[in-house]
Design a protein around this motif. Structure first.
Motif, mmCIF file in Angstrom:
data_model
loop_
_atom_site.group_PDB
_atom_site.id
_atom_site.type_symbol
_atom_site.label_atom_id
_atom_site.label_comp_id
_atom_site.label_asym_id
_atom_site.label_seq_id
_atom_site.Cartn_x
_atom_site.Cartn_y
_atom_site.Cartn_z
ATOM 1 N N VAL A 152 54.383 54.012 44.302
ATOM 2 C CA VAL A 152 53.222 53.783 44.834
ATOM 3 C C VAL A 152 51.902 54.362 43.690
ATOM 4 C CG1 VAL A 152 51.119 54.480 46.960
ATOM 5 C CG2 VAL A 152 54.464 54.741 46.703
ATOM 6 N N GLN A 153 51.170 53.033 44.232
ATOM 7 C CA GLN A 153 50.077 53.226 42.723
ATOM 8 C C GLN A 153 48.240 52.755 43.251
ATOM 9 O OE1 GLN A 153 49.650 53.761 39.363
ATOM 10 N NE2 GLN A 153 51.555 54.314 39.766
ATOM 11 N N TYR A 154 47.672 52.978 43.618
ATOM 12 C CA TYR A 154 46.308 52.452 44.098
ATOM 13 C C TYR A 154 45.952 51.247 42.944
ATOM 14 C CZ TYR A 154 41.887 51.924 45.739
ATOM 15 O OH TYR A 154 40.422 50.867 45.697
ATOM 16 N N PHE A 155 45.236 50.632 43.489
ATOM 17 C CA PHE A 155 44.223 49.123 41.998
ATOM 18 C C PHE A 155 43.356 49.146 42.890
ATOM 19 C CE2 PHE A 155 48.787 49.128 41.334
ATOM 20 C CZ PHE A 155 49.081 48.339 40.241
ATOM 21 N N ASP A 156 41.550 49.129 42.120
ATOM 22 C CA ASP A 156 40.381 48.630 43.373
ATOM 23 C C ASP A 156 40.567 46.998 43.128
ATOM 24 O OD1 ASP A 156 37.378 47.837 42.591
ATOM 25 O OD2 ASP A 156 37.566 49.348 42.869
ATOM 26 N N ILE A 157 40.096 46.596 43.724
ATOM 27 C CA ILE A 157 40.116 45.003 44.592
ATOM 28 C C ILE A 157 39.758 44.408 43.463
ATOM 29 C CG2 ILE A 157 37.592 44.585 44.768
ATOM 30 C CD1 ILE A 157 40.735 43.402 46.652
ATOM 31 N N ALA A 158 39.245 44.833 42.036
ATOM 32 C CA ALA A 158 38.526 44.256 41.049
ATOM 33 C C ALA A 158 40.525 43.844 40.193
ATOM 34 C CB ALA A 158 37.597 44.568 40.082
ATOM 35 N N ASP A 159 41.206 44.583 40.412
ATOM 36 C CA ASP A 159 42.226 44.591 39.257
ATOM 37 C C ASP A 159 43.326 43.726 40.591
ATOM 38 O OD1 ASP A 159 41.640 45.804 37.665
ATOM 39 O OD2 ASP A 159 41.350 48.354 38.088
ATOM 40 N N ILE A 160 43.235 43.382 41.965
ATOM 41 C CA ILE A 160 43.983 43.261 42.566
ATOM 42 C C ILE A 160 45.364 41.705 41.541
ATOM 43 C CG2 ILE A 160 43.491 40.901 43.040
ATOM 44 C CD1 ILE A 160 44.547 40.991 45.979
ATOM 45 N N GLU A 161 44.234 41.184 40.738
ATOM 46 C CA GLU A 161 45.768 40.481 40.121
ATOM 47 C C GLU A 161 46.752 41.161 39.466
ATOM 48 O OE1 GLU A 161 46.373 37.398 40.153
ATOM 49 O OE2 GLU A 161 45.184 37.223 41.239
ATOM 50 N N LEU A 162 46.353 42.374 38.550
ATOM 51 C CA LEU A 162 46.798 43.267 38.076
ATOM 52 C C LEU A 162 48.135 43.717 38.671
ATOM 53 C CD1 LEU A 162 44.736 45.430 35.879
ATOM 54 C CD2 LEU A 162 46.479 43.864 34.924
ATOM 55 N N ALA A 163 47.791 44.369 39.774
ATOM 56 C CA ALA A 163 48.370 44.982 40.830
ATOM 57 C C ALA A 163 49.706 43.375 41.461
ATOM 58 C CB ALA A 163 47.435 45.033 42.162
ATOM 59 N N ARG A 164 48.910 42.357 41.675
ATOM 60 C CA ARG A 164 50.495 41.387 41.890
ATOM 61 C C ARG A 164 51.476 41.522 40.243
ATOM 62 N NH1 ARG A 164 45.661 37.654 43.871
ATOM 63 N NH2 ARG A 164 45.555 38.537 45.954
#
Length: 126
Positions: free
Chosen positions: A107-119
């Motif tokens: 499980v990792q948290y990503f800020d909305i600005a980093d949604i492409e990193l999450a994907r």
């Protein structure tokens, strides 16, 4: 595939191995059933899936939604390989930490600005 009902959007990538759920407003039992059906298709096909929950605009649960979400967590304890929680509030980051004992997923948290990193993180190795 893309599906939208009430305040939820569900998209899949990598032939269903990666599922993105965007929640806006309060999560209901019907919403849980919607994304659970799509996730179950990927789990049946691959054994495990990678899941992104976009919580920007998420405003909590209805009572039946909380029960449905809890049921989902119990039934999918081992079915999620990676879980990315994307948000813009401190409690959403805390929610990602809270989820860890209830899943075998990384499980990792990503800020909305980093949604492409999450994907990108979810798609690694697919």
């Amino acid at each position: 595939m893309s599906l939208e009902t009430h305040d939820i959007q569900v998209q899949t990538w990598a032939d269903g191995k990666v599922v993105e759920v965007s929640i806006c407003g309060k999560l209901t039992q019907e919403d849980c059933e919607t994304f659970t059906a799509i996730i179950d298709e990927g789990v049946e096909k691959f054994g495990q899936i990678r899941l992104l929950f976009d919580c920007v605009g998420f405003d909590g649960w209805t009572l039946d939604g909380l029960l449905g979400d809890t049921k989902f967590g119990l039934q999918h304890y081992r079915a999620i390989f990676r879980l990315a929680v994307v948000g813009d509030k401190a409690w959403e980051k805390a929610f990602a930490t809270f989820c860890k004992p209830f899943t075998k997923a990384d499980v990792q948290y990503f800020d909305i600005a980093d949604i492409e990193l999450a994907r990108a993180w979810l798609k690694e190795g697919t």
